[in-house]
Design a protein around this motif. Structure first.
Motif, short mmCIF file in Angstrom:
data_model
loop_
_atom_site.label_atom_id
_atom_site.label_comp_id
_atom_site.label_asym_id
_atom_site.label_seq_id
_atom_site.Cartn_x
_atom_site.Cartn_y
_atom_site.Cartn_z
N ALA A 60 -55.68 25.73 8.60
CA ALA A 60 -57.10 25.57 8.89
C ALA A 60 -57.82 26.89 9.18
CB ALA A 60 -57.28 24.62 10.08
N ALA A 61 -57.16 27.83 9.83
CA ALA A 61 -57.83 29.08 10.20
C ALA A 61 -58.32 29.87 8.98
CB ALA A 61 -56.92 29.93 11.08
N PRO A 62 -57.47 30.10 7.98
CA PRO A 62 -58.00 30.82 6.81
C PRO A 62 -59.04 30.00 6.06
CG PRO A 62 -55.60 30.62 6.68
CD PRO A 62 -56.04 29.92 7.91
N ALA A 63 -58.89 28.69 6.03
CA ALA A 63 -59.89 27.85 5.37
C ALA A 63 -61.23 27.97 6.08
CB ALA A 63 -59.42 26.39 5.34
N ALA A 64 -61.22 27.99 7.40
CA ALA A 64 -62.46 28.15 8.16
C ALA A 64 -63.06 29.54 7.93
CB ALA A 64 -62.20 27.92 9.65
N TRP A 65 -62.21 30.55 7.86
CA TRP A 65 -62.69 31.91 7.64
C TRP A 65 -63.43 32.02 6.31
CZ3 TRP A 65 -63.56 36.13 10.31
CH2 TRP A 65 -63.75 37.33 9.64
N THR A 66 -62.88 31.40 5.26
CA THR A 66 -63.52 31.49 3.95
C THR A 66 -64.87 30.78 3.91
OG1 THR A 66 -62.31 29.58 3.11
CG2 THR A 66 -61.34 31.75 2.72
N ALA A 67 -65.14 29.94 4.88
CA ALA A 67 -66.47 29.31 4.96
C ALA A 67 -67.53 30.34 5.34
CB ALA A 67 -66.45 28.17 5.97
N PHE A 68 -67.13 31.41 6.01
CA PHE A 68 -68.07 32.44 6.46
C PHE A 68 -67.99 33.73 5.64
CE2 PHE A 68 -67.03 29.81 10.16
CZ PHE A 68 -68.30 29.34 10.46
N VAL A 69 -66.79 34.03 5.15
CA VAL A 69 -66.59 35.27 4.39
C VAL A 69 -65.96 34.91 3.05
CG1 VAL A 69 -65.39 37.49 4.36
CG2 VAL A 69 -66.21 36.55 6.53
N PRO A 70 -66.64 35.21 1.95
CA PRO A 70 -66.06 34.88 0.64
C PRO A 70 -64.78 35.68 0.39
CG PRO A 70 -68.13 36.08 0.39
CD PRO A 70 -67.94 35.86 1.85
N VAL A 71 -63.76 34.97 -0.02
CA VAL A 71 -62.46 35.60 -0.28
C VAL A 71 -62.04 35.25 -1.70
CG1 VAL A 71 -60.04 35.68 0.39
CG2 VAL A 71 -61.80 35.43 2.14
N THR A 72 -61.65 36.27 -2.45
CA THR A 72 -61.15 36.05 -3.80
C THR A 72 -59.69 36.48 -3.86
OG1 THR A 72 -63.33 36.53 -4.71
CG2 THR A 72 -61.47 36.64 -6.23
N VAL A 73 -58.85 35.58 -4.31
CA VAL A 73 -57.43 35.87 -4.43
C VAL A 73 -57.04 35.72 -5.88
CG1 VAL A 73 -55.10 35.19 -3.74
CG2 VAL A 73 -56.98 35.04 -2.09
N GLU A 74 -56.43 36.77 -6.42
CA GLU A 74 -55.93 36.72 -7.79
C GLU A 74 -54.43 36.94 -7.75
OE1 GLU A 74 -57.99 39.30 -10.48
OE2 GLU A 74 -59.91 38.92 -9.49
N ILE A 75 -53.70 36.00 -8.31
CA ILE A 75 -52.25 36.12 -8.37
C ILE A 75 -51.87 36.38 -9.81
CG2 ILE A 75 -50.05 34.94 -8.00
CD1 ILE A 75 -51.45 33.32 -5.79
N GLU A 76 -51.29 37.54 -10.03
CA GLU A 76 -50.93 37.94 -11.38
C GLU A 76 -49.44 37.76 -11.62
OE1 GLU A 76 -52.38 41.88 -12.05
OE2 GLU A 76 -54.42 41.37 -11.46
N ALA A 77 -48.99 36.53 -11.45
CA ALA A 77 -47.59 36.22 -11.68
C ALA A 77 -47.50 34.82 -12.29
CB ALA A 77 -46.80 36.27 -10.38
N SER A 78 -46.46 34.61 -13.04
CA SER A 78 -46.26 33.31 -13.66
C SER A 78 -45.79 32.28 -12.64
CB SER A 78 -45.24 33.41 -14.79
OG SER A 78 -43.97 33.73 -14.26
N THR A 79 -46.00 31.03 -12.95
CA THR A 79 -45.55 29.96 -12.05
C THR A 79 -44.05 29.99 -11.82
OG1 THR A 79 -47.45 28.61 -12.68
CG2 THR A 79 -45.57 27.46 -11.68
N PRO A 80 -43.22 30.16 -12.88
CA PRO A 80 -41.77 30.25 -12.61
C PRO A 80 -41.39 31.41 -11.69
CG PRO A 80 -42.16 29.87 -14.94
CD PRO A 80 -43.50 30.14 -14.31
N LEU A 81 -42.08 32.55 -11.83
CA LEU A 81 -41.79 33.68 -10.96
C LEU A 81 -42.17 33.36 -9.52
CD1 LEU A 81 -40.81 36.60 -10.65
CD2 LEU A 81 -43.15 37.34 -11.15
N LEU A 82 -43.30 32.70 -9.32
CA LEU A 82 -43.71 32.32 -7.96
C LEU A 82 -42.73 31.32 -7.35
CD1 LEU A 82 -47.56 31.97 -8.47
CD2 LEU A 82 -46.35 33.79 -7.26
N ILE A 83 -42.26 30.38 -8.14
CA ILE A 83 -41.27 29.41 -7.65
C ILE A 83 -39.98 30.11 -7.26
CG2 ILE A 83 -39.80 27.46 -8.32
CD1 ILE A 83 -42.24 26.46 -9.99
N ALA A 84 -39.51 31.03 -8.12
CA ALA A 84 -38.28 31.77 -7.83
C ALA A 84 -38.46 32.60 -6.56
CB ALA A 84 -37.91 32.67 -9.01
N ALA A 85 -39.61 33.26 -6.42
CA ALA A 85 -39.87 34.07 -5.24
C ALA A 85 -39.87 33.22 -3.98
CB ALA A 85 -41.20 34.80 -5.38
N GLY A 86 -40.50 32.05 -4.04
CA GLY A 86 -40.52 31.14 -2.89
C GLY A 86 -39.13 30.67 -2.50
N LEU A 87 -38.31 30.36 -3.49
CA LEU A 87 -36.94 29.93 -3.21
C LEU A 87 -36.12 31.07 -2.59
CD1 LEU A 87 -36.23 27.77 -6.38
CD2 LEU A 87 -36.55 26.96 -4.03
#
Length: 139
Positions: A60-87
């Protein structure tokens, strides 16, 4: 150096440190996220309510923050790479008996040798990963 933000980094660090200290002082518990999540997922846990509230606050805290400050997040990785990284992060968390928040923020502040070694290991492998990705693989 264009994204170097020492003031906001200092403020964020102070808030994290103060939050971890208050959590320990008021609840007698360490604010390690993996331990809190693991306890929330255990069947029949009598203390699940505070764990769910803590985890909800993390979302909730970051979600509330983005209501006041615009935040842009770009992830330049493939879905399989993100899944492997999370595991791999999950595996490392179990292998190290905790996550970076538990060891790095809470453990080091309590002068826990296990946490100091774990955090040094996290950092060393982070440095190694960046070096390999930038200078060996060329990503």
């Amino acid at each position: 150096m264009e994204n170097f933000t020492p003031v906001s980094g200092l403020i964020g660090g102070l808030l994290i440190g103060a939050s971890a200290a208050l959590f320990l002082l008021l609840n007698g518990r360490i604010a390690g996220i993996s331990g809190i999540l693991g306890g929330a997922l255990e069947q029949g846990s009598a203390e699940g309510a505070w764990r769910y509230a803590f985890l909800a606050g993390l979302v909730a805290a970051p979600a509330a923050w983005t209501a006041f400050v615009p935040v842009t997040v770009e992830i330049e990785a493939s879905t399989p790479l993100l899944i492997a990284a999370g595991l791999l992060v999950g595996f490392g968390t179990r292998l190290g008996s905790g996550c970076t928040s538990g060891h790095g923020v809470c453990g080091i502040s309590r002068l826990s040798m296990r946490s100091i070694v774990a955090t040094a290991t996290f950092m060393a492998f982070g440095f190694l990963t960046v070096f390999v990705m930038r200078h060996v693989i060329g990503g």
